[in-house]
Design a protein around this motif. Sequence first.
Motif, mmCIF file in Angstrom:
data_model
loop_
_atom_site.group_PDB
_atom_site.id
_atom_site.type_symbol
_atom_site.label_atom_id
_atom_site.label_comp_id
_atom_site.label_asym_id
_atom_site.label_seq_id
_atom_site.Cartn_x
_atom_site.Cartn_y
_atom_site.Cartn_z
ATOM 1 N N ALA A 293 22.619 -23.141 47.065
ATOM 2 C CA ALA A 293 22.855 -24.580 46.729
ATOM 3 C C ALA A 293 21.745 -25.397 46.796
ATOM 4 O O ALA A 293 20.714 -24.918 47.596
ATOM 5 C CB ALA A 293 24.076 -25.199 47.469
ATOM 6 N N THR A 294 21.587 -26.421 46.213
ATOM 7 C CA THR A 294 20.592 -27.535 46.746
ATOM 8 C C THR A 294 21.051 -28.304 47.766
ATOM 9 O O THR A 294 22.236 -28.509 48.089
ATOM 10 C CB THR A 294 20.304 -28.339 45.452
ATOM 11 N N ARG A 295 20.087 -29.066 48.406
ATOM 12 C CA ARG A 295 20.435 -30.003 49.450
ATOM 13 C C ARG A 295 21.532 -31.153 48.938
ATOM 14 O O ARG A 295 22.299 -31.508 49.667
ATOM 15 C CB ARG A 295 19.233 -30.922 50.079
ATOM 16 N N PRO A 296 21.087 -31.616 47.632
ATOM 17 C CA PRO A 296 22.464 -32.710 47.249
ATOM 18 C C PRO A 296 23.828 -32.015 47.174
ATOM 19 O O PRO A 296 24.798 -32.591 47.480
ATOM 20 C CB PRO A 296 21.902 -33.128 46.094
ATOM 21 N N GLN A 297 23.672 -30.661 46.645
ATOM 22 C CA GLN A 297 25.065 -30.226 46.663
ATOM 23 C C GLN A 297 25.645 -29.801 48.108
ATOM 24 O O GLN A 297 26.904 -29.966 48.106
ATOM 25 C CB GLN A 297 24.799 -28.755 45.654
ATOM 26 N N LEU A 298 24.738 -29.506 48.880
ATOM 27 C CA LEU A 298 25.274 -29.108 50.369
ATOM 28 C C LEU A 298 25.877 -30.429 50.868
ATOM 29 O O LEU A 298 26.937 -30.621 51.541
ATOM 30 C CB LEU A 298 24.106 -28.497 51.320
ATOM 31 N N ALA A 299 25.039 -31.443 50.772
ATOM 32 C CA ALA A 299 25.565 -32.775 51.205
ATOM 33 C C ALA A 299 27.161 -33.007 50.588
ATOM 34 O O ALA A 299 27.865 -33.476 51.508
ATOM 35 C CB ALA A 299 24.601 -33.866 50.924
ATOM 36 N N SER A 300 27.227 -32.681 49.285
ATOM 37 C CA SER A 300 28.364 -33.137 48.774
ATOM 38 C C SER A 300 29.459 -32.048 49.260
ATOM 39 O O SER A 300 30.649 -32.524 49.750
ATOM 40 C CB SER A 300 28.365 -32.974 47.271
ATOM 41 N N LEU A 301 29.181 -30.838 49.596
ATOM 42 C CA LEU A 301 30.257 -29.745 49.721
ATOM 43 C C LEU A 301 30.661 -30.169 51.498
ATOM 44 O O LEU A 301 31.659 -29.673 51.683
ATOM 45 C CB LEU A 301 29.756 -28.446 49.598
#
Length: 384
Positions: free
Chosen positions: A28-36
């Motif tokens: 995952a990217t950092r934006p995706q990790l932030a969302s998850l």
Amino acid sequence: MEHDVVAVPRLTESASAVFAVLAEAGSATRPQLASLARLSKPTVSSAVAELESAGLAAHSGTASSGTGRTAAVYRLGPEAGAVLAVDLGPDLTRVRGCALDGTLLAEATGSRAGAADAVTEALDALPAAAPLRAIVVAIGDVSAPATESSGERPATAKAGPVFDAVAVALPPGVPVHLENNVNCAALAELHEGAARGRGTFGYLRVGVGVGLGIVVGGQVLRGANGAAGELARLPYPWDEGREPRLEALEEYMGARSLLRRAAEAWRDAPDANGPCPQTTERLFALAGGGQGPARAVVDAHAADVGRLAAAVAAVLDPGLIVLGGSTGADPQLLPGVRAELARLSWPTEVVSSTVGDLGTVVGAARLAVARGVRTVTEPARWRH
């Protein structure tokens, strides 16, 4: 090859949360990790840096967005580790080693007597640098209550001599969890098989013995003694003048008695073509080919399984029953099971297993991954 037990650095709560979602996502990217993880982007950036420093996360490339901008992609790092799952089946031992994101790293199959050799083979195939985080062993009878402190089941929980032999091959110091093999297969059906998308169902295994995996709200129901679903303990026979015997139901429903009834059918049918089948596989093959005595035995077995399914429906009302096991999973049983269940109970969907013989080790591996992730993330509770 020896796998050392490596202490996990105590992570902050944010790093622990990011590690857990990264393990589930795989990458995952950092934006995706932030969302998850439901964390702010600055918090995730700090958490990723913490995980990278500990070797628990690593940069694995870049991803492009629709606007042409790129973002770094992360995956689990080399220190995240691996887990081991062992299925001590009645005939075969199946072993899988997986990374904490579920990636298959190693697998081995051996006889029941050669269980320790299969474990050693899988361990040798794991990356040498990967610390082993957890081990799950699926066995036929886990009936000891979990301890209050750890939730682990004691190694004395009726695991038997085969587990004792396997235990010698397991690396010392790695947490070992014993789990009922039917519960493991139920987990496989829930996530990868016939019950995918169904949070509540019963996995009814019929083969050498009988057993039930109960899933409610996406979680396996184990019971106070770890014995929920032990259908072998249902009183049987329950009839006037006949005293129920311990595990008599399993004796009646199991493969040995099924073959005994086939032998009786062959003796009563002198015009039967060919010798009496010596295995359940052969019995079902003959039934599928239209062999009269075989068809009659399989149809009677389907009715018996339908009655057992009716008992399950009466107690649990699961909405869905998945049939598994060496005889239960055969689709030839479905019409008879459905008809008998409909006669005796309310409408309940019945389907055949789709994960097959690998279901137990697949479910055990999924459980091992979950426990392995917890060994990395749970120390965060104690950091202040």
